[in-house]
Scaffold this motif. Sequence first.
Motif, PDB file in Angstrom:
ATOM      1  N   ARG A  55       0.813  -1.202   0.000  1.00 40.83           N
ATOM      2  CA  ARG A  55       0.000   0.000   0.000  1.00 40.83           C
ATOM      3  C   ARG A  55       0.855   1.263   0.000  1.00 40.83           C
ATOM      4  O   ARG A  55       0.589   2.218  -0.731  1.00 40.83           O
ATOM      5  N   ALA A  58       2.623   1.664  -3.269  1.00 42.87           N
ATOM      6  CA  ALA A  58       1.688   2.126  -4.301  1.00 42.87           C
ATOM      7  C   ALA A  58       1.498   3.632  -4.201  1.00 42.87           C
ATOM      8  O   ALA A  58       1.448   4.337  -5.209  1.00 42.87           O
ATOM      9  N   ARG A  59       1.423   4.138  -2.965  1.00 44.19           N
ATOM     10  CA  ARG A  59       1.218   5.572  -2.778  1.00 44.19           C
ATOM     11  C   ARG A  59       2.393   6.375  -3.319  1.00 44.19           C
ATOM     12  O   ARG A  59       2.212   7.400  -3.973  1.00 44.19           O
ATOM     13  N   VAL A  62       2.607   6.437  -7.269  1.00 43.31           N
ATOM     14  CA  VAL A  62       1.773   7.369  -8.038  1.00 43.31           C
ATOM     15  C   VAL A  62       2.538   8.651  -8.368  1.00 43.31           C
ATOM     16  O   VAL A  62       2.409   9.199  -9.465  1.00 43.31           O
ATOM     17  N   ILE A  63       3.320   9.107  -7.400  1.00 44.04           N
ATOM     18  CA  ILE A  63       4.071  10.348  -7.634  1.00 44.04           C
ATOM     19  C   ILE A  63       5.094  10.140  -8.749  1.00 44.04           C
ATOM     20  O   ILE A  63       5.200  10.945  -9.678  1.00 44.04           O
TER      21      ILE A  63
ATOM     22  N   ALA B 104      -0.872  15.445  -9.388  1.00 40.32           N
ATOM     23  CA  ALA B 104      -0.577  14.258  -8.573  1.00 40.32           C
ATOM     24  C   ALA B 104       0.038  14.657  -7.237  1.00 40.32           C
ATOM     25  O   ALA B 104      -0.289  14.090  -6.194  1.00 40.32           O
ATOM     26  N   PHE B 105       0.921  15.665  -7.255  1.00 45.37           N
ATOM     27  CA  PHE B 105       1.546  16.104  -6.000  1.00 45.37           C
ATOM     28  C   PHE B 105       0.484  16.555  -5.005  1.00 45.37           C
ATOM     29  O   PHE B 105       0.536  16.233  -3.833  1.00 45.37           O
ATOM     30  N   ALA B 341      -5.671   4.254  -1.755  1.00 42.44           N
ATOM     31  CA  ALA B 341      -4.517   3.604  -1.135  1.00 42.44           C
ATOM     32  C   ALA B 341      -3.903   4.493  -0.077  1.00 42.44           C
ATOM     33  O   ALA B 341      -3.236   4.038   0.819  1.00 42.44           O
TER      34      ALA B 341
END
Lengths: 449, 341
Positions: A55, A58-59, A62-63, B104-105, B341
């Motif tokens: 988890r 995954a976070r 994304v960045i 996204a940031f 998430a």
Amino acid sequence: MGNEEAVFFSRVLTETTLSFHIIYATIGVGVPLMIMIAQWVGIRKNDEHYILLARRWARGFVITVAVGVVTGTAIGLQLSLLWPNFMELAGNVIALPLFMETFAFFFEAIFLGIYLYTWDRFENQKKHLLLLIPVALGAMFSAVFITIVNAFMNAPRGFDIVNGELVNISPLLAMFNPAMPTKVAHVVVTAFMTAAFILAAIAAFRLLRGSDHVYHKKALLLTMKVGFIFSIGAAIIGDFSGKYLAEYQPEKLAAAEWHFETTDKAELILMGVLTKDNEVKYALKIPYGLSILAANNPFAEVKGLDQFPEDEVPPLYIHYLFNLMVFIGMWMAFLSAVFLIGKWKEWNFIASKWFRWLIVLGAPLSLLAIEFGWWFAEVGRQPWILRDLMKVSEAATTSDQVDSMLILFCLLYLVLGVGSVVVLRRMFRHNTVEKELEDRHAMRGRDVR
Amino acid sequence: MNLEILGITVLWTFLFGYIMVGAIDFGAGFFNAYSVITGKQRVLTKVIQRYLSPVWEITNVFLVFFFVGIIGFFPKTAFYYGTTLLVPVSFGVILLAIRGSYYAFETYGSRGHKGYSFMYGLAGILIPASLSIVLTISEGGFIEIIGGNPVLDYWKLFTSPLTWSIVVLSISATLYISAVFLTWYANKARDVEATGLLRRYALTWSLPTMIAAGGIIVELRRHQPEHYNNIQNFWPMFVISLLLFIGTVILLYTKRQYGWAFTMLAGQFAFAFYGYGASHYPYLLYPYLTIYDSFTNPAMAISLIVVFILGLCLLIPSLILVMRLFLFDKDYVSGKGDYHA
């Protein structure tokens, strides 16, 4: 601006964009697999630590994926903006994998969106894990298809040129060119390897910074295992790449190895310096090494640079790029092997400060190896953009504004690079593993009541 | 239908897709930033972020698909457009990069960060403006061939009223499309306050969009008579588009059937967009490049089409899944379940 300047700045801009993009792209290809493995182990062992690991990865992912996507869009457009003549020709023969890549990317984007927003939405965790498969596959196939295009630049196939016209075009033959198998395998495997070692470095760093939580120890062991497996894979594929080069791009191999004269029983030259008369000094020489790398036979003849016209030989500094890439790869394989054996034999030093620092150092080293590898691949093809067909200088734009665009893009990459690091740090510093585990337990406790 | 027309129709459809989802996305980012300044963040941010969060990356793919596809089907465009568009498209790319990453940031990194919200809101609204320049250039008159190479005349481009009408249209259409969509989405989420505010934005931007669109046709008459005359041949499409526009505005005004309002808006833009595209035929760039003299070889064309069909078999089910999970799932839209998430 003269054409020469336009060519120069186009090269610098492309190199800058690729060097920046490849960091995020490599993470983007490698990390989904790592998330998948962690979540799978978590489900199988019913261990919340691995699930949380997936988890949190995954976070962070994304960045990096966001920066990867936007810089990927940049390089996609820059290919046409900076190398219009190349793209016109390439569009006719190698457009197919580029087109396929957009589908892979599409597929990945869709399922990444779903995956991120459906944590705990399904009763059955396995269903959620299934959603990650298209993400990992999409990311991997993006790399596969793009690398196919790069392989084509090294070994163009699938067409004939008659009176300056392209004829007998076969898009599939162009895709399955001789450079493709080793190149694609090498890129994908090293992406997995690099991602694993970056995540290992994060775990080791946390352990160094006072958190003795078993979560980080589990993370470290898992990532080192995966990293070790893929580093062995990378070494084996690297050996095949050497054989590919000897057969199809001997000038690249000869330049990388400072192999000036065609001989049998060729020795492998490690590091060293080159004098003005192309004499190799202070190098470590392994007898028969190059013949073995090129043909699996210590007595095999290896073509030297004497076989090629001087203006078709790539710059000789690629020797260092090649060597450093290989050294780092070997070092990481060794380091992870020592760690794993140490775990098994219960050696104490693998939990010592200095050893953990070495693992932390593995992250920047692995990324450097990726950079060295790509610089070697690209500079080693000079002066060609399409080997034996089109020179870089013939492919570039005639536009006068490339230099100012270079400045703009450098600023952009600065903003993106700093921004992503700041955001990633902030995300995880305030929300430590200990805190998150506590929160989760508290929440579950409430649910039961 | 020949392969050339099939190819350009596929690409035009993806460009239309990009314009619609991109407009919703960029407009939403702008409204979000605007609500931060005006202190209405409480009303808007939640509903906007619920929609945007899972889909932003998908939006970007539509654009990538279009430009990769056009090089594949019409490789000569790389030479003409690649050489001349360095500056405008580079600006577009930089804006896209800022927009995508800072979005996204903000969303995944530091929720509610005002600076980031600003940055992506502003970058987003400038993207349509910078990319729409490509459409202007395609009308011809701005590119000259000097010494065998195409060169863009910036002075002429930036002093042409056509350029600025297209820029104005791109911005107002972005805000209009986005506001209408979000009105529907907010209404679905049963968020009365947000629905009211977004409905007002939608009505505000409806008229400027129409005026700018009309202005372009008038400008075109002077700038590119050939294209202007062609447009006349497709007049029914533009009339249908106008009727659908009126329909949308009536529904919005009377606060009824927001779903239909958005459907009609999509129809309005589809008719106008395909009408414009069809009248542009056969030119990709007046007067140098048509879809026939720039088309790729048949072997490549056929393999691209085969891959396209196979790709769609993967994509369409996945897109339906996304819509079922995030667009038509009542619990998700109204914010009952947060499974991030």
